[in-house]
Design a protein around this motif. Structure first.
Motif, PDB file in Angstrom:
ATOM      1  N   TYR A 168       9.190   6.685  13.901  1.00 60.83           N
ATOM      2  CA  TYR A 168       8.616   5.906  12.630  1.00 60.83           C
ATOM      3  C   TYR A 168       7.380   5.254  12.633  1.00 60.83           C
ATOM      4  O   TYR A 168       6.824   4.958  13.806  1.00 60.83           O
ATOM      5  CB  TYR A 168       9.237   4.264  12.503  1.00 60.83           C
ATOM      6  CG  TYR A 168      10.911   4.994  12.414  1.00 60.83           C
ATOM      7  CD1 TYR A 168      10.815   5.069  10.539  1.00 60.83           C
ATOM      8  CD2 TYR A 168      11.941   4.954  12.620  1.00 60.83           C
ATOM      9  CE1 TYR A 168      12.788   4.841  10.192  1.00 60.83           C
ATOM     10  CE2 TYR A 168      13.032   5.490  12.306  1.00 60.83           C
ATOM     11  CZ  TYR A 168      13.234   5.617  10.416  1.00 60.83           C
ATOM     12  OH  TYR A 168      15.403   5.526  10.414  1.00 60.83           O
ATOM     13  N   ASP A 185       1.277  -1.634  -0.032  1.00 57.63           N
ATOM     14  CA  ASP A 185       0.431   0.111  -0.060  1.00 57.63           C
ATOM     15  C   ASP A 185       0.331   1.117  -0.009  1.00 57.63           C
ATOM     16  O   ASP A 185       0.752   2.241  -1.101  1.00 57.63           O
ATOM     17  CB  ASP A 185      -0.914   0.302   1.090  1.00 57.63           C
ATOM     18  CG  ASP A 185      -2.012  -1.242   1.237  1.00 57.63           C
ATOM     19  OD1 ASP A 185      -2.051  -1.700  -0.086  1.00 57.63           O
ATOM     20  OD2 ASP A 185      -2.773  -1.610   1.976  1.00 57.63           O
ATOM     21  N   TYR A 186       2.062   1.244   0.744  1.00 58.36           N
ATOM     22  CA  TYR A 186       3.100   2.822   1.020  1.00 58.36           C
ATOM     23  C   TYR A 186       3.744   2.926  -0.185  1.00 58.36           C
ATOM     24  O   TYR A 186       3.611   4.185  -0.805  1.00 58.36           O
ATOM     25  CB  TYR A 186       3.934   2.263   2.172  1.00 58.36           C
ATOM     26  CG  TYR A 186       5.034   1.046   2.058  1.00 58.36           C
ATOM     27  CD1 TYR A 186       5.080  -0.136   3.025  1.00 58.36           C
ATOM     28  CD2 TYR A 186       5.676   0.486   0.707  1.00 58.36           C
ATOM     29  CE1 TYR A 186       5.880  -0.838   2.979  1.00 58.36           C
ATOM     30  CE2 TYR A 186       6.572   0.310   0.930  1.00 58.36           C
ATOM     31  CZ  TYR A 186       6.825  -0.286   1.399  1.00 58.36           C
ATOM     32  OH  TYR A 186       7.238  -1.798   1.863  1.00 58.36           O
ATOM     33  N   LEU A 209       1.799   3.832   5.464  1.00 57.50           N
ATOM     34  CA  LEU A 209       3.171   5.508   5.237  1.00 57.50           C
ATOM     35  C   LEU A 209       4.609   3.970   5.025  1.00 57.50           C
ATOM     36  O   LEU A 209       4.004   2.016   5.517  1.00 57.50           O
ATOM     37  CB  LEU A 209       2.878   5.553   6.909  1.00 57.50           C
ATOM     38  CG  LEU A 209       1.891   6.382   6.895  1.00 57.50           C
ATOM     39  CD1 LEU A 209       1.847   6.391   8.189  1.00 57.50           C
ATOM     40  CD2 LEU A 209       2.316   7.244   6.199  1.00 57.50           C
ATOM     41  N   ASN A 210       5.395   4.851   4.989  1.00 61.53           N
ATOM     42  CA  ASN A 210       6.175   3.496   4.431  1.00 61.53           C
ATOM     43  C   ASN A 210       7.183   3.174   5.688  1.00 61.53           C
ATOM     44  O   ASN A 210       7.509   3.987   6.641  1.00 61.53           O
ATOM     45  CB  ASN A 210       7.841   3.407   3.171  1.00 61.53           C
ATOM     46  CG  ASN A 210       8.192   3.309   2.706  1.00 61.53           C
ATOM     47  OD1 ASN A 210       8.908   2.378   3.887  1.00 61.53           O
ATOM     48  ND2 ASN A 210       8.897   3.318   1.417  1.00 61.53           N
ATOM     49  N   PRO A 211       6.818   1.666   6.231  1.00 63.79           N
ATOM     50  CA  PRO A 211       7.795   1.373   7.725  1.00 63.79           C
ATOM     51  C   PRO A 211       8.990   2.040   7.476  1.00 63.79           C
ATOM     52  O   PRO A 211       9.598   1.655   8.961  1.00 63.79           O
ATOM     53  CB  PRO A 211       7.524  -0.400   7.409  1.00 63.79           C
ATOM     54  CG  PRO A 211       7.780  -0.830   6.532  1.00 63.79           C
ATOM     55  CD  PRO A 211       6.903   0.807   5.137  1.00 63.79           C
ATOM     56  N   VAL A 212      10.129   2.255   6.557  1.00 62.28           N
ATOM     57  CA  VAL A 212      11.124   2.340   7.105  1.00 62.28           C
ATOM     58  C   VAL A 212      11.182   3.462   6.871  1.00 62.28           C
ATOM     59  O   VAL A 212      13.374   3.880   6.736  1.00 62.28           O
ATOM     60  CB  VAL A 212      12.307   1.327   5.904  1.00 62.28           C
ATOM     61  CG1 VAL A 212      12.213   0.103   6.663  1.00 62.28           C
ATOM     62  CG2 VAL A 212      11.752   1.413   4.483  1.00 62.28           C
ATOM     63  N   LEU A 213      10.680   4.350   6.554  1.00 60.67           N
ATOM     64  CA  LEU A 213      10.625   5.787   6.202  1.00 60.67           C
ATOM     65  C   LEU A 213      10.255   7.007   7.890  1.00 60.67           C
ATOM     66  O   LEU A 213       9.219   6.350   8.338  1.00 60.67           O
ATOM     67  CB  LEU A 213      10.812   6.521   5.036  1.00 60.67           C
ATOM     68  CG  LEU A 213      10.711   6.104   3.810  1.00 60.67           C
ATOM     69  CD1 LEU A 213      10.138   6.624   2.913  1.00 60.67           C
ATOM     70  CD2 LEU A 213      13.034   6.292   4.026  1.00 60.67           C
ATOM     71  N   PRO A 229      14.111   0.102  10.492  1.00 65.68           N
ATOM     72  CA  PRO A 229      13.695   0.802  12.062  1.00 65.68           C
ATOM     73  C   PRO A 229      12.826   0.036  13.382  1.00 65.68           C
ATOM     74  O   PRO A 229      12.454   0.044  14.264  1.00 65.68           O
ATOM     75  CB  PRO A 229      12.785   2.365  11.643  1.00 65.68           C
ATOM     76  CG  PRO A 229      12.769   1.568  10.838  1.00 65.68           C
ATOM     77  CD  PRO A 229      13.605   0.609   9.780  1.00 65.68           C
ATOM     78  N   THR A 276      -0.949   0.027   6.781  1.00 61.31           N
ATOM     79  CA  THR A 276      -0.131   0.235   5.524  1.00 61.31           C
ATOM     80  C   THR A 276       0.297   0.841   4.130  1.00 61.31           C
ATOM     81  O   THR A 276       0.978   0.655   3.807  1.00 61.31           O
ATOM     82  CB  THR A 276      -0.411  -1.830   5.180  1.00 61.31           C
ATOM     83  OG1 THR A 276      -1.960  -1.711   4.302  1.00 61.31           O
ATOM     84  CG2 THR A 276      -0.349  -3.201   6.248  1.00 61.31           C
ATOM     85  N   HIS A 323       6.350   2.618  13.289  1.00 59.08           N
ATOM     86  CA  HIS A 323       5.340   2.068  13.642  1.00 59.08           C
ATOM     87  C   HIS A 323       4.701   2.119  15.121  1.00 59.08           C
ATOM     88  O   HIS A 323       4.979   1.507  16.140  1.00 59.08           O
ATOM     89  CB  HIS A 323       6.426   0.247  13.484  1.00 59.08           C
ATOM     90  CG  HIS A 323       7.695   0.354  14.564  1.00 59.08           C
ATOM     91  ND1 HIS A 323       8.383   1.484  13.723  1.00 59.08           N
ATOM     92  CD2 HIS A 323       7.913   0.834  15.792  1.00 59.08           C
ATOM     93  CE1 HIS A 323       9.616   1.072  14.210  1.00 59.08           C
ATOM     94  NE2 HIS A 323       9.235   0.696  15.706  1.00 59.08           N
TER      95      HIS A 323
END
Lengths: 314, 313
Positions: free
Chosen positions: B151, A206-207, B103-107, A304, B101, B153
């Protein structure tokens, strides 16, 4: 723990192998070896002691940094291995680094442009490459580039001139080119598959739609949003590959007569030099373990969501 | 009511699958005026999201799309890719469903918002970051300066929804598509998000996609009801919700807990081979003979109020 278990398993398996060094060695000297000579040799190396004794003294020795004594080299195992390891790394490091970079780059592109002409061509090419038996490919590369085209030397790691002029980097790289090239082809397909797959999964997230909805162009999304996520599973893969290629180098080193760990393994196996063989396999194990620990330690820096040692606040 | 900002004409969307083409949208006509909020109601699989995604051309590349989507007189479907990228995020923004889901998890969240600001407003580095923090504050995220550096999460469900809204508002778009922004949220958070929307909807056209009739009643000026890829009823929010014309809309309202909780019998039809004639007739309590063979058009039933039903033909 894992290390201790490996030492034990290795010891058992290697001692199940038929034939032993002393018999093979003495066969070269005598037609029928006199029993007292055999006994003398066995006593000298401690091979007359019960296996269980040998096991414990070996285990304790390994923990103290004494990996035993090579029968065929008459030198400490660790010395022989560390000397050969350097030469293995000369071909292994460039091959691994190149294959990882190339595998990730073309795998990412292929997965991102799924179904395009470029993707289909790359995928089929990789499947073809993967299907070629590695030893056959190595022989063909040797035959074509070294024998017919005479672009590279047939084997070895330095030219005869090194006797006069000393070891020259350019000369070594010239000898190393074909082994590096061959090793590169062995491992690039695996990295490519995994990266392409990982990218396929990421492209459907989705992102990625969010990023497109922002108005970003395709290549920016690939670089800024998709690549980092798709590369997360690659960390473990890369670590394992570093270790796995050590085993893969046995073929390559044997075929190209490259004096590294792979060729050493082959030699030790032929003459049943058990202490040396044990040492080599132990070194492989050690590298696998270290590579895995390394991968686990890298994760918190690239993802992260993985936080080491901090209390879970999320 | 001002001029038409967005005008969808005869939109057909089909997804090719191994079993046949899924006709997710069938000749949809829709007009959204400047400044109005149109709620798009319907159950899961009725084609609401597909319509929203089609406007921004965010559907998969192999999707078959026909018709026209006119935004300020320009057909979005025939715009070159670069032109479309200038419209996305700047003119038309979207709050996607599945905030968890999206949003980009690593940014870092702040960076993800700043990225859009840099792209469309030309602000760089610290300026863009400050603008991102401002946006997070505007959607009422507590301690926005700190949260911008976190982030996704570390964000709760409601906070992620707010972050996505902040991202959509980053370049003050004239048209906002919100795809089920209250989905999966608890009652309190849902009301907070709805309150936030009623604030940001002012002076902006919004397509509010939802299956939550209560949310539609709170926010919308007009309501369109979708069933099996078609708009079956459209009109002012009061007219549609107080005197629904289409049997499906009536069924939808009667299935609400407050109005008796009577479900509509049967289930939604296949979109690969939809029923001939009226798509709702197999489930319709008031179907007449010709419903099975004739496909009804949208007919006026009141001022600005139309329904796709033989009863009014």
């Amino acid at each position: 723990m894992a290390f201790g278990i490996s030492v034990t398993i290795m010891f058992v398996i290697l001692h199940l192998m038929p034939g032993d060094y002393i018999t093979l060695y003495l066969e070269g000297i005598y037609v029928i070896a006199p029993p007292e000579v055999v006994l003398a040799y066995n006593q000298a190396y401690g091979l007359d002691r019960p296996l269980i004794d040998q096991y414990f003294s070996y285990f304790l020795g390994v923990l103290q940094g004494d990996w035993g004594y090579s029968l065929s080299y008459s030198r400490p195992v660790l010395d022989v291995i560390s000397e050969k390891l350097v030469w293995t790394l000369v071909i292994l490091l460039p091959a691994t680094i190149l294959s990882i970079i190339a595998g990730i780059a073309i795998g990412a592109y292929s997965g991102w442009r799924r179904g395009s002409k470029a993707d289909v061509t790359l995928l089929n090419g990789m499947i073809f490459l993967r299907a070629i038996p590695s030893y056959w490919l190595a022989l063909m590369i040797l035959l074509v580039f070294a024998f017919y085209l005479d672009l590279f030397p047939l084997g070895g790691y330095v030219s005869l001139s090194a006797l006069d002029t000393g070891i020259d980097l350019l000369d070594v790289m010239n000898h190393a080119a074909l082994p590096i090239f061959t090793l590169f082809f062995f491992s690039v397909t695996g990295t490519y598959y995994l990266m392409r797959n990982s990218m396929l999964m990421t492209a459907g997230e989705d992102y990625i739609v969010t990023a497109r909805a922002k108005g970003l162009d395709d290549m920016t999304i690939l670089r800024q949003h998709a690549l980092k996520n798709a590369m997360l599973p690659m960390v473990t893969r890369v670590a394992l590959q570093c270790a796995g290629m050590l085993t893969g180098s046995i073929f390559v080193e044997t075929i190209f007569s490259w004096p590294g760990i792979g060729m050493l393994t082959f030699e030790a196996l032929q003459v049943r030099d058990l202490p040396l063989l044990q040492g080599i396999l132990l070194m492989d194990t050690l590298i696998v373990i270290v590579a895995n620990i390394g991968a686990d330690m890298i994760y918190p820096f690239v993802d992260p969501r993985v936080e080491v040692g901090s209390d879970a606040r999320a | 009511m001002g001029d038409a900002l967005l005008c969808v004409r005869g939109l057909k969307v089909g997804f090719p699958t191994v079993d046949g083409v899924v006709k997710a949208s069938n000749a949809v006509d829709l007009t959204i005026q400047a400044g109005e909020t149109l709620a798009l109601l319907g159950e899961t699989g009725s084609g609401k999201t597909v319509l929203g995604m089609a406007i921004l051309r965010l559907l998969q590349p192999n999707t078959r799309i026909e018709g026209e989507i006119l935004y300020r007189g320009r057909d979005l479907l025939s715009l070159p890719q670069e032109e479309m990228q200038k419209i996305r995020g700047r003119e038309i923004a979207v709050v996607l469903q599945n905030s968890g889901t999206s949003l980009n998890p690593v940014l870092r969240v702040g960076d993800q918002i700043a990225e859009a600001i840099t792209l469309h407003r030309g602000l760089k580095g610290a300026e863009a970051e400050a603008a991102a923090v401002e946006l997070l504050e505007r959607v009422r995220i507590a301690d926005p300066a700190r949260m911008a550096r976190e982030y996704p999460h570390r964000f709760s469900g409601g906070m992620r929804e707010r972050a996505l809204i902040a991202l959509a508002l980053a370049c003050s778009p004239s048209f906002l598509i919100a795809d089920e922004p209250t989905r999966g949220l608890d009652a309190v958070t849902k009301h907070e998000i709805l309150a936030l929307f009623s604030e940001i909807n002012r002076g902006r056209s919004v397509l509010f996609i939802t299956h939550d009739i209560e949310a539609a009643a709170t926010l919308a000026t007009r309501v369109a009801v979708m069933y099996a890829g078609e708009i079956v009823e459209i009109g002012p929010v009061d007219a549609v919700l107080s005197s629904p014309a289409h049997p499906y809309t009536r069924g939808l309202l009667e299935s609400l807990p407050a109005r008796g909780m009577r479900p509509i019998p049967g289930s939604a039809p296949s979109l690969i081979a939809p029923p001939s004639g009226c798509r709702f007739f197999p489930r319709c309590p008031c179907s007449v003979g010709r419903c099975e063979t004739e496909h009804p058009g949208l007919v006026p039933v009141g001022p600005g109020h139309c329904a796709r039903c033989m009863l009014y033909d």
